[in-house]
Design an enzyme around this catalytic site. Sequence first.
Site, mmCIF file in Angstrom:
data_model
loop_
_atom_site.group_PDB
_atom_site.id
_atom_site.type_symbol
_atom_site.label_atom_id
_atom_site.label_comp_id
_atom_site.label_asym_id
_atom_site.label_seq_id
_atom_site.Cartn_x
_atom_site.Cartn_y
_atom_site.Cartn_z
ATOM 1 N N LYS A 66 0.807 -1.240 0.000
ATOM 2 C CA LYS A 66 0.000 0.000 0.000
ATOM 3 C C LYS A 66 0.833 1.281 0.000
ATOM 4 C CE LYS A 66 -4.125 -1.997 2.000
ATOM 5 N NZ LYS A 66 -5.119 -2.040 3.063
ATOM 6 N N ASP A 102 -9.734 2.635 2.635
ATOM 7 C CA ASP A 102 -9.718 2.032 3.982
ATOM 8 C C ASP A 102 -10.282 2.996 5.023
ATOM 9 O OD1 ASP A 102 -8.651 -0.442 3.302
ATOM 10 O OD2 ASP A 102 -6.580 0.152 3.672
HETATM 11 P P1 NAP Z 1 1.402 -4.048 5.898
HETATM 12 O O1 NAP Z 1 1.481 -2.708 5.272
HETATM 13 O O2 NAP Z 1 2.245 -5.145 5.362
HETATM 14 O O3 NAP Z 1 1.696 -3.868 7.477
HETATM 15 C C1 NAP Z 1 1.740 -5.002 8.294
HETATM 16 C C2 NAP Z 1 1.776 -4.573 9.747
HETATM 17 O O4 NAP Z 1 1.757 -5.759 10.567
HETATM 18 C C3 NAP Z 1 3.042 -3.808 10.130
HETATM 19 O O5 NAP Z 1 2.727 -2.879 11.143
HETATM 20 C C4 NAP Z 1 3.945 -4.934 10.671
HETATM 21 O O6 NAP Z 1 4.947 -4.502 11.570
HETATM 22 C C5 NAP Z 1 2.924 -5.765 11.414
HETATM 23 N N1 NAP Z 1 3.352 -7.146 11.644
HETATM 24 C C6 NAP Z 1 3.488 -8.131 10.729
HETATM 25 N N2 NAP Z 1 3.903 -9.276 11.334
HETATM 26 C C7 NAP Z 1 4.028 -8.988 12.647
HETATM 27 C C8 NAP Z 1 4.429 -9.746 13.791
HETATM 28 N N3 NAP Z 1 4.757 -11.047 13.693
HETATM 29 N N4 NAP Z 1 4.422 -9.141 14.990
HETATM 30 C C9 NAP Z 1 4.092 -7.837 15.119
HETATM 31 N N5 NAP Z 1 3.714 -7.055 14.061
HETATM 32 C C10 NAP Z 1 3.685 -7.630 12.846
HETATM 33 O O7 NAP Z 1 -0.100 -4.614 5.852
HETATM 34 P P2 NAP Z 1 -1.470 -3.769 5.839
HETATM 35 O O8 NAP Z 1 -1.884 -3.507 4.454
HETATM 36 O O9 NAP Z 1 -1.280 -2.622 6.777
HETATM 37 O O10 NAP Z 1 -2.516 -4.828 6.450
HETATM 38 C C11 NAP Z 1 -2.493 -5.179 7.816
HETATM 39 C C12 NAP Z 1 -3.674 -6.102 8.153
HETATM 40 O O11 NAP Z 1 -4.909 -5.396 8.035
HETATM 41 C C13 NAP Z 1 -3.818 -7.324 7.232
HETATM 42 O O12 NAP Z 1 -4.190 -8.433 8.013
HETATM 43 C C14 NAP Z 1 -4.930 -6.936 6.291
HETATM 44 O O13 NAP Z 1 -5.640 -8.052 5.753
HETATM 45 C C15 NAP Z 1 -5.825 -6.131 7.249
HETATM 46 N N6 NAP Z 1 -6.693 -5.189 6.526
HETATM 47 C C16 NAP Z 1 -8.025 -5.375 6.592
HETATM 48 C C17 NAP Z 1 -8.866 -4.493 5.957
HETATM 49 C C18 NAP Z 1 -10.343 -4.672 6.038
HETATM 50 O O14 NAP Z 1 -11.051 -4.080 5.211
HETATM 51 N N7 NAP Z 1 -10.868 -5.419 6.986
HETATM 52 C C19 NAP Z 1 -8.341 -3.410 5.238
HETATM 53 C C20 NAP Z 1 -6.966 -3.253 5.208
HETATM 54 C C21 NAP Z 1 -6.135 -4.153 5.850
HETATM 55 P P3 NAP Z 1 6.416 -4.090 11.037
HETATM 56 O O15 NAP Z 1 6.274 -2.671 10.540
HETATM 57 O O16 NAP Z 1 7.282 -4.214 12.227
HETATM 58 O O17 NAP Z 1 6.759 -5.051 9.931
#
Ligand code: NAP
Length: 281
Positions: A66, A102
């Site tokens: 993103k 979002d």
């Molecule tokens: P992203 O940009 O890849 O960010 C991932 C986040 O998760 C970062 O803050 C990362 O921390 C953290 N993370 C990953 N593995 C971790 C671990 N083992 N321990 C602690 N923190 C961890 O992903 P995103 O696009 O923000 O999406 C995040 C989540 O939101 C996903 O599950 C996605 O499916 C969900 N989501 C849902 C919706 C909805 O409409 N319901 C919309 C958007 C997103 P670091 O920075 O330290 O790597």
Amino acid sequence: MPITLGIIGCPIGHSISPVFQQAALDSKQLHASYQAWEIPPMGLAGFVKTFREEKYLGINVTVPHKEAVIPYLDELDPNATSAGAVNTIVNLSGKLVGYNTDTYGFLQGLKAERGFTCGGKKVLLLGAGGAARGVLQALIQERVSECVIANRTRSRAEGLVTAGLNMGIDCKAIGMTWEELSLAAVNADLIVNCTTIGMAHTMNEGSSPLQPQQIPPTALVYDLVYNPRETMLMKEAKIAGAKALGGLNMLIHQGAYSFYIWTGLKAPINVMYNAAQKALK
Ligand code: NAP
């Protein structure tokens, strides 16, 4: 020429966007297909380039692209610019324009929790990736009083704090140790999980960022993870006596807004919701 839409991410197996977006396109009798493409970070630039071709109308962008996708776009709408994250791209005759739906989806999803308003509330935001950026815009718009942003990589949370402080929200960054999370959670009215912890088809499946003893019973816990429908964090929140909200409503509403951006048509929310529910069973 048939129109192609789709979602890019890595991993992409968890995504049910293809199911409910295709159902929406079919219900409006649009001659279009919505696909899923697993694109690793190294392949992002090359893949986005192909989207300037006429047959492509739009893309959703998910984990982890993103923020990284922005340099490859021609224009951003104001909310995507403020968020610094894009989850929707439209191809306007070769010009790629990025949006962030979002923010809208998060607030629409929150409406399911009748009576809860963000204004003046203390928030603990878990995560500082693309989704957290969109959610922070919503919290700023709603004028929360305080937002603590916790992230495994603390420097990434610090990047988001500046955006909040610039908009007059009392913001601070913390890491994700037990002590830091416990101290921040105890005061929170709203806890939002924007990390991938708990997400199906990943190594984090079945995990929770917080334990029940860290969650105040008065808090609302909102997990953006929608697959599985009831995450471990939601279970822990209920054990703590708190309310828990999952990410499915948000998913449908962010997708409905994307659908409108691509087609100019009002999205068939019920069709999308029913298709998504079936896919998650
Ligand atoms: P992203 O940009 O890849 O960010 C991932 C986040 O998760 C970062 O803050 C990362 O921390 C953290 N993370 C990953 N593995 C971790 C671990 N083992 N321990 C602690 N923190 C961890 O992903 P995103 O696009 O923000 O999406 C995040 C989540 O939101 C996903 O599950 C996605 O499916 C969900 N989501 C849902 C919706 C909805 O409409 N319901 C919309 C958007 C997103 P670091 O920075 O330290 O790597």
